[in-house]
Scaffold this motif. Structure first.
Motif, mmCIF file in Angstrom:
data_model
loop_
_atom_site.group_PDB
_atom_site.id
_atom_site.type_symbol
_atom_site.label_atom_id
_atom_site.label_comp_id
_atom_site.label_asym_id
_atom_site.label_seq_id
_atom_site.Cartn_x
_atom_site.Cartn_y
_atom_site.Cartn_z
ATOM 1 N N MET A 165 0.845 -1.195 0.000
ATOM 2 C CA MET A 165 0.000 0.000 0.000
ATOM 3 C C MET A 165 0.882 1.249 0.000
ATOM 4 N N THR A 166 0.584 2.187 -0.899
ATOM 5 C CA THR A 166 1.340 3.428 -0.961
ATOM 6 C C THR A 166 1.150 4.213 0.334
ATOM 7 N N PRO A 167 2.242 4.680 0.950
ATOM 8 C CA PRO A 167 2.077 5.435 2.195
ATOM 9 C C PRO A 167 1.341 6.746 1.951
ATOM 10 N N SER A 168 0.679 7.225 2.967
ATOM 11 C CA SER A 168 0.029 8.530 2.885
ATOM 12 C C SER A 168 1.103 9.606 3.016
ATOM 13 N N PRO A 169 0.888 10.781 2.406
ATOM 14 C CA PRO A 169 1.902 11.843 2.476
ATOM 15 C C PRO A 169 2.053 12.349 3.893
ATOM 16 N N PRO A 170 3.199 12.938 4.221
ATOM 17 C CA PRO A 170 3.410 13.444 5.585
ATOM 18 C C PRO A 170 2.483 14.619 5.880
ATOM 19 N N VAL A 171 1.939 14.635 7.090
ATOM 20 C CA VAL A 171 1.024 15.714 7.467
ATOM 21 C C VAL A 171 1.776 16.898 8.076
ATOM 22 N N ASP A 172 2.977 16.652 8.594
ATOM 23 C CA ASP A 172 3.788 17.712 9.177
ATOM 24 C C ASP A 172 5.231 17.212 9.238
ATOM 25 N N ASP A 173 6.130 18.047 9.728
ATOM 26 C CA ASP A 173 7.547 17.670 9.756
ATOM 27 C C ASP A 173 7.805 16.451 10.626
ATOM 28 N N ALA A 174 7.098 16.326 11.737
ATOM 29 C CA ALA A 174 7.313 15.180 12.619
ATOM 30 C C ALA A 174 6.949 13.870 11.930
ATOM 31 N N ASP A 175 6.108 13.951 10.906
ATOM 32 C CA ASP A 175 5.637 12.765 10.183
ATOM 33 C C ASP A 175 6.538 12.392 9.007
ATOM 34 N N VAL A 176 7.513 13.246 8.680
ATOM 35 C CA VAL A 176 8.365 12.992 7.509
ATOM 36 C C VAL A 176 9.141 11.679 7.626
ATOM 37 N N PRO A 177 9.790 11.361 8.762
ATOM 38 C CA PRO A 177 10.512 10.084 8.838
ATOM 39 C C PRO A 177 9.615 8.859 8.619
ATOM 40 N N ARG A 178 8.400 8.925 9.130
ATOM 41 C CA ARG A 178 7.465 7.825 8.865
ATOM 42 C C ARG A 178 7.264 7.651 7.365
ATOM 43 N N TYR A 179 7.145 8.747 6.632
ATOM 44 C CA TYR A 179 6.876 8.692 5.199
ATOM 45 C C TYR A 179 8.014 8.018 4.441
ATOM 46 N N TRP A 180 9.275 8.487 4.664
ATOM 47 C CA TRP A 180 10.352 7.864 3.890
ATOM 48 C C TRP A 180 10.634 6.430 4.332
ATOM 49 N N ARG A 181 10.391 6.122 5.596
ATOM 50 C CA ARG A 181 10.561 4.726 6.033
ATOM 51 C C ARG A 181 9.550 3.818 5.339
ATOM 52 N N GLU A 182 8.305 4.274 5.231
ATOM 53 C CA GLU A 182 7.284 3.449 4.577
ATOM 54 C C GLU A 182 7.541 3.301 3.079
ATOM 55 N N LEU A 183 8.315 4.207 2.513
ATOM 56 C CA LEU A 183 8.750 4.049 1.121
ATOM 57 C C LEU A 183 9.960 3.120 1.006
#
Length: 298
Positions: A1-19
């Motif tokens: 499943m494609t990750p959802s885009p980051p909602v804020d800066d704190a969420d950015v690491p979650r985004y690239w990890r899920e990619l």
């Protein structure tokens, strides 16, 4: 499943990890000597008079270490300093400052710059000997033609070494006498092996700079401010050209313009996500292309 885009800066690491990425490589970050940085920010604080639009600087923190810590938390593993002069006599000392900054911070790509002046071939050679990995040129701020004869030996040397040059040459957000695709097309006719990274995807002349990236093997494009809500209001991208970005997947590099951006860093990643060009495209842009260009290990 494609990750959802980051909602804020704190969420950015979650985004690239899920990619499935080890972090981000950002080819368009600025760290400048304090007095120069203050003058740059003063210009953007008065942006309404320049651009007709306010430009609230999101990361206007006076302390370099505080800004470095933000990039660390975001997961930006490698980035340059990208100094640029606006007059003769500046480039050599900007190079010295950038060299010292990169020496103190190993995550920084050693950066340098130049200006059309007789000394340029000497200090560019010195910067290369000291390990410069990327150069920055700002055609609009420097107000010079990139085809200036004093720069011919500089461009020849950089083409020979294959050293990337991040070059702000599009006519946005302000046009200059020498901005736009025509001077760059002329430069590439003389030096077709230049490893250029066209900043801001060449905005607003997106189509013409896509043409140059298709025509020349070593011409790349960076995403700095591209497709963000802020930029789309001022210099919208023709989305009929979107598939060309897909075809140039291996030539598009993440850029942000941190710290002088009028929104959180996460907005740039969310804007690229909204292009809907697929996970492989995102992985290439956010990590693989920059890591390949600068030989960065995970």
């Amino acid at each position: 499943m494609t990750p959802s885009p980051p909602v804020d800066d704190a969420d950015v690491p979650r985004y690239w990890r899920e990619l499935g990425l080890p972090g981000l490589v950002d080819v368009h970050v600025h760290f400048l000597p304090p007095r120069v940085q203050a003058k740059v920010w003063a210009f953007f604080e008065a942006a309404e008079s320049h651009y007709g639009s306010a430009w609230p600087i999101h990361y206007a923190l006076p302390d370099d270490e505080a800004r470095l810590a933000i990039l660390e938390r975001l997961g930006v593993r490698a980035f340059p300093t990208l100094p640029y002069p606006h007059k003769p006599g500046m480039a050599a000392w900007l190079n010295d400052w950038s060299h010292a900054f990169a020496t103190a911070h190993p995550q920084v790509l050693r950066s340098a710059t130049f200006f059309p002046e007789p000394e340029a071939p000497h200090y560019v050679a010195e910067a290369l000997d000291r390990g410069a990995r990327v150069f920055k040129v700002h055609v609009q701020v420097g107000a010079f033609d990139p085809r200036h004869p004093l720069l011919d030996p500089v461009w020849a040397r950089l083409a020979e070494t294959g050293t990337p040059v991040v070059i702000h040459c599009g006519s946005g957000p302000l046009a200059g006498e020498h901005t736009g695709p025509e001077p760059m097309a002329g430069l590439l006719e003389r030096h077709p092996r230049l490893q250029l990274v066209v900043a801001h995807l060449g905005m607003p002349e997106y189509r013409e700079f896509l043409d140059l990236a298709e025509r020349y093997e070593r011409v790349h494009l960076d995403t700095t401010m591209f497709a963000t809500d802020f930029t789309e209001r001022l210099m919208p991208f023709d989305h009929s050209q979107r598939n060309r970005l897909r075809e140039l997947e291996h030539k598009v590099l993440l850029g942000s313009d941190f710290p002088t951006i009028p929104y959180p860093y996460a907005d740039q990643l969310a804007a690229l996500h909204r292009l809907d060009l697929g996970e492989e495209w995102l992985r290439a842009v956010l990590w693989h292309n920059g890591a390949r260009l600068f030989t960065i290990e995970p």
